[in-house]
Design a protein around this motif. Structure first.
Motif, short mmCIF file in Angstrom:
data_model
loop_
_atom_site.label_atom_id
_atom_site.label_comp_id
_atom_site.label_asym_id
_atom_site.label_seq_id
_atom_site.Cartn_x
_atom_site.Cartn_y
_atom_site.Cartn_z
N ILE A 224 0.85 -1.19 0.00
CA ILE A 224 0.00 0.00 0.00
C ILE A 224 0.89 1.25 0.00
CG2 ILE A 224 -1.69 1.33 1.30
CD1 ILE A 224 -2.82 -1.27 2.34
N SER A 225 0.68 2.10 -0.97
CA SER A 225 1.47 3.33 -1.07
C SER A 225 0.69 4.45 -0.38
CB SER A 225 1.73 3.68 -2.53
OG SER A 225 2.44 2.64 -3.17
N ALA A 226 1.09 4.76 0.86
CA ALA A 226 0.43 5.83 1.60
C ALA A 226 0.99 7.17 1.15
CB ALA A 226 0.63 5.64 3.10
N ILE A 227 0.13 8.17 1.08
CA ILE A 227 0.54 9.49 0.64
C ILE A 227 -0.09 10.52 1.56
CG2 ILE A 227 -1.37 9.60 -1.03
CD1 ILE A 227 0.46 11.28 -2.81
N SER A 228 0.70 11.50 1.96
CA SER A 228 0.22 12.53 2.88
C SER A 228 -0.52 13.62 2.12
CB SER A 228 1.40 13.13 3.65
OG SER A 228 2.26 13.83 2.76
N LEU A 229 -1.08 14.56 2.88
CA LEU A 229 -1.82 15.66 2.26
C LEU A 229 -0.89 16.55 1.43
CD1 LEU A 229 -4.38 17.33 1.85
CD2 LEU A 229 -3.91 18.46 4.04
N TRP B 75 -2.75 31.69 -10.52
CA TRP B 75 -2.79 31.62 -9.05
C TRP B 75 -4.17 31.14 -8.58
CZ3 TRP B 75 -5.17 33.40 -4.67
CH2 TRP B 75 -4.44 33.35 -3.48
N VAL B 76 -5.23 31.68 -9.19
CA VAL B 76 -6.59 31.27 -8.82
C VAL B 76 -6.80 29.79 -9.13
CG1 VAL B 76 -9.04 31.59 -9.34
CG2 VAL B 76 -7.55 33.58 -9.09
N GLU B 77 -6.35 29.36 -10.31
CA GLU B 77 -6.49 27.94 -10.68
C GLU B 77 -5.74 27.05 -9.71
OE1 GLU B 77 -8.19 25.04 -13.02
OE2 GLU B 77 -8.39 27.19 -13.37
N GLU B 78 -4.58 27.50 -9.29
CA GLU B 78 -3.78 26.73 -8.34
C GLU B 78 -4.49 26.60 -6.99
OE1 GLU B 78 0.90 26.81 -7.37
OE2 GLU B 78 -0.21 28.56 -6.65
N GLN B 79 -5.05 27.71 -6.50
CA GLN B 79 -5.75 27.68 -5.22
C GLN B 79 -7.01 26.81 -5.29
OE1 GLN B 79 -4.67 29.25 -2.12
NE2 GLN B 79 -2.92 28.97 -3.49
N THR C 272 -8.17 19.36 -3.84
CA THR C 272 -7.35 18.24 -3.36
C THR C 272 -7.60 17.99 -1.88
OG1 THR C 272 -5.64 18.81 -4.98
CG2 THR C 272 -5.00 17.36 -3.19
N HIS C 273 -7.71 19.06 -1.10
CA HIS C 273 -8.04 18.91 0.33
C HIS C 273 -9.40 18.22 0.49
CE1 HIS C 273 -4.74 21.72 1.15
NE2 HIS C 273 -4.87 21.44 2.43
N GLU C 274 -10.38 18.65 -0.29
CA GLU C 274 -11.71 18.07 -0.18
C GLU C 274 -11.69 16.57 -0.48
OE1 GLU C 274 -14.23 20.29 -2.75
OE2 GLU C 274 -14.50 21.94 -1.34
N ILE C 275 -11.05 16.19 -1.59
CA ILE C 275 -11.03 14.77 -1.97
C ILE C 275 -10.19 13.96 -0.98
CG2 ILE C 275 -10.26 13.19 -3.78
CD1 ILE C 275 -10.98 15.21 -5.84
N PHE C 276 -9.09 14.54 -0.49
CA PHE C 276 -8.26 13.84 0.48
C PHE C 276 -9.06 13.52 1.74
CE2 PHE C 276 -5.27 13.68 4.01
CZ PHE C 276 -4.24 12.90 3.51
N TYR C 277 -9.74 14.53 2.27
CA TYR C 277 -10.51 14.30 3.50
C TYR C 277 -11.78 13.50 3.24
CZ TYR C 277 -7.44 17.34 6.17
OH TYR C 277 -6.35 17.87 6.81
N VAL D 59 -16.16 20.98 9.29
CA VAL D 59 -15.35 22.04 9.89
C VAL D 59 -14.07 22.23 9.09
CG1 VAL D 59 -13.98 22.68 11.90
CG2 VAL D 59 -16.30 21.81 12.21
N ILE D 60 -13.40 21.12 8.73
CA ILE D 60 -12.14 21.21 7.98
C ILE D 60 -12.36 21.93 6.66
CG2 ILE D 60 -10.36 19.88 6.80
CD1 ILE D 60 -10.73 17.71 8.95
N ILE D 61 -13.38 21.50 5.91
CA ILE D 61 -13.60 22.06 4.56
C ILE D 61 -14.13 23.49 4.64
CG2 ILE D 61 -14.82 21.74 2.39
CD1 ILE D 61 -12.60 19.70 3.01
N ASP D 62 -15.06 23.75 5.55
CA ASP D 62 -15.61 25.11 5.65
C ASP D 62 -14.55 26.12 6.08
OD1 ASP D 62 -18.05 24.25 4.83
OD2 ASP D 62 -18.97 24.20 6.80
N GLN D 63 -13.63 25.69 6.93
CA GLN D 63 -12.57 26.61 7.34
C GLN D 63 -11.62 26.87 6.17
OE1 GLN D 63 -11.30 26.75 11.40
NE2 GLN D 63 -9.17 26.39 10.82
N LEU D 64 -11.35 25.85 5.35
CA LEU D 64 -10.53 26.05 4.16
C LEU D 64 -11.22 26.99 3.18
CD1 LEU D 64 -9.20 22.43 3.50
CD2 LEU D 64 -7.83 24.43 4.09
#
Length: 458
Positions: A17-22, A157-161, A167-172, A443-448
């Motif tokens: 299993i290849s674990a990957i961090s955020l 810059w906007v596209e990157e953000q 990515t955060h949403e799909i990760f969590y 909470v995680i996503i709304d704060q992001l």
């Protein structure tokens, strides 16, 4: 031996299993995302367009030339016979007459073409053109492409953000799906443990067959829910790998699914931050400036265009293939050209009015965007307050549900309560655990989202 084999199998499974961090997930998404790569190339294109237009301010120098050799073979009937005036002279002709007759024959014969005819020619020209005045169109054009270059950089810059937030949403989402599947599995394990106790009580005659059937029915009811939760987790993993552009089927996100530190910010502070830092506001401001520049450029169509031109030419022509230094001639010229539009069929007026309308539209859109961003920040701020409050409520609920299950199980084990109380307590606890995990994710996503809407880099 069996225990050793189990440990080896688990070790191999962990290795496979290849674990990957955020952070690794974000970096991989930034590297592989096609839309972001396209936006990066748009930045390079805008930079080259700016350099191209700016180069028109500098002198345009061109060098052109050619070297040519030619041979012409004339048909025989195109070549007249040689002329000789001597036989036509009288006997009394003097020496001077003979001299003149010979000279005239030489002149005439020199005009008779010969074959083959060889010719060589060299021509070369160095030309320079320098724009002096174009009614402000060139300067405004350079300003416009410079602003366009800034727009593309900010768009990147906007596209990157946006990609980082996604990515955060799909990760969590993957972490949440894994937790939910674990909750369902824990519920099934508890139901199986309860079924084992009920079967033991039934063999001793302490419970009825109805209680046994109820316990088996609960296990049968939870099994498809566990399978569905695992399937949801696998689907989330597939979406995660697709988002990262990875073909590694063993790639799985790994990280803490914990509540982040609460962002202590008032609504007024959030609105002020968004007004100062939102890139979208800077983008629309630049777009409005570009519209104004184009409007100014169209107003310059009534002004004259002035350009300076100069050239130097070197040429030669020889009647054979050899060219000597004395065969060269030269020519140079310099001048100023001017062009003034007198009447264009009202075309310039229409272009100017069109540019003015575009400029006014840009101003209206800028005001609308400011209001939309204020609304977005307000909604994200309110959502974050709600999700934090919901998390606190779910934290209290899960503690009460765990205590309720302990009491119901103890009452049933001591034959004080009924099995239905245990089922209800277990179902309530499982549902509240799901809501509790969902509240952490919210909470995680709304704060992001609030962070991003305030113009703060994620």
């Amino acid at each position: 031996m069996k225990r050793l084999f189990t440990l080896i199998s688990l070790a191999l499974l962990v290795i496979s299993i290849s674990a990957i961090s955020l952070d690794e997930s974000v970096n991989l998404a930034l590297k592989n995302n096609r839309n972001l790569l396209i936006a990066k190339e748009e930045v390079e294109k805008a930079k080259m367009t700016y350099n191209d237009v700016r180069g028109m301010l500098l002198p345009q120098v061109t060098l052109q030339g050619g070297y040519e050799l030619s041979r012409t073979n004339l048909p025989p009937n195109a070549i007249p016979p040689q002329m000789d005036f001597m036989p036509g002279l009288s006997q009394t002709a003097s020496m001077d007459d003979y001299y003149l007759a010979g000279a005239l024959a030489g002149v005439v014969n020199s005009m008779i073409p010969s074959t083959p005819q060889d010719q060589a020619s060299v021509a070369m020209q160095l030309k320079m053109t320098q724009v002096l005045f174009l009614g402000g169109k060139l300067i405004n054009g350079i300003k416009a492409v410079d602003r366009y270059r800034s727009i593309q950089r900010l768009n990147y810059w906007v596209e990157e953000q946006n990609l980082i937030l996604k990515t955060h949403e799909i990760f969590y989402q993957c972490l949440l799906a894994e937790k939910l599947a674990q909750v369902q599995q824990d519920g099934l394990n508890m139901a199986n443990q309860h079924l084992a106790r009920v079967e033991a009580f039934f063999e001793e005659g302490m419970v009825s067959e109805f209680d046994l059937l109820r316990a088996r029915l609960e296990v049968a009811k939870l099994e498809p829910q566990v399978l569905q939760a695992k399937n949801t987790y696998e689907i989330a993993l597939s979406a995660f790998r697709m988002h990262l552009g990875s073909e590694d089927e063993s790639l799985r996100p790994e990280g803490e699914f914990a509540l982040p530190e609460k962002m202590e910010v008032t609504l007024e502070e959030a609105l002020s931050s968004g007004k100062e830092k939102r890139v979208e506001l800077e983008l629309i401001d630049i777009a409005t400036e570009v519209a104004q520049i184009k409007y100014n450029a169209e107003k310059g169509n009534y002004l004259p265009n002035i350009a300076l031109s100069a050239d130097y030419s070197l040429f030669t022509a020889a009647d054979d293939f050899s060219i000597e230094k004395d065969d060269f001639g030269s020519r140079y010229s310099i001048g100023i050209g001017i062009q003034i539009p007198i009447f264009t069929g009202l075309s310039n007026t229409s272009k100017r009015n069109h540019a003015k309308s575009v400029y006014l539209q840009a101003q209206y859109q800028q005001r609308d965007l400011e209001n939309m961003i204020r609304l977005e920040i307000t909604q994200n701020w309110q959502n974050l307050q709600h999700t934090f409050h919901n998390y606190e409520v779910q934290s209290q609920n899960i503690r009460m549900a765990e205590r309720s299950l302990e009491i119901a199980q103890a009452r049933y084990d001591n034959q004080v309560g009924i099995q239905l109380e245990v089922f209800d307590a277990r179902i309530t606890l499982s549902g509240i655990r799901l809501q509790y995990l969902q509240s952490i994710y919210n909470v995680i996503i709304d704060q992001l989202k609030l962070t991003k809407s305030m113009g703060i880099k994620i």
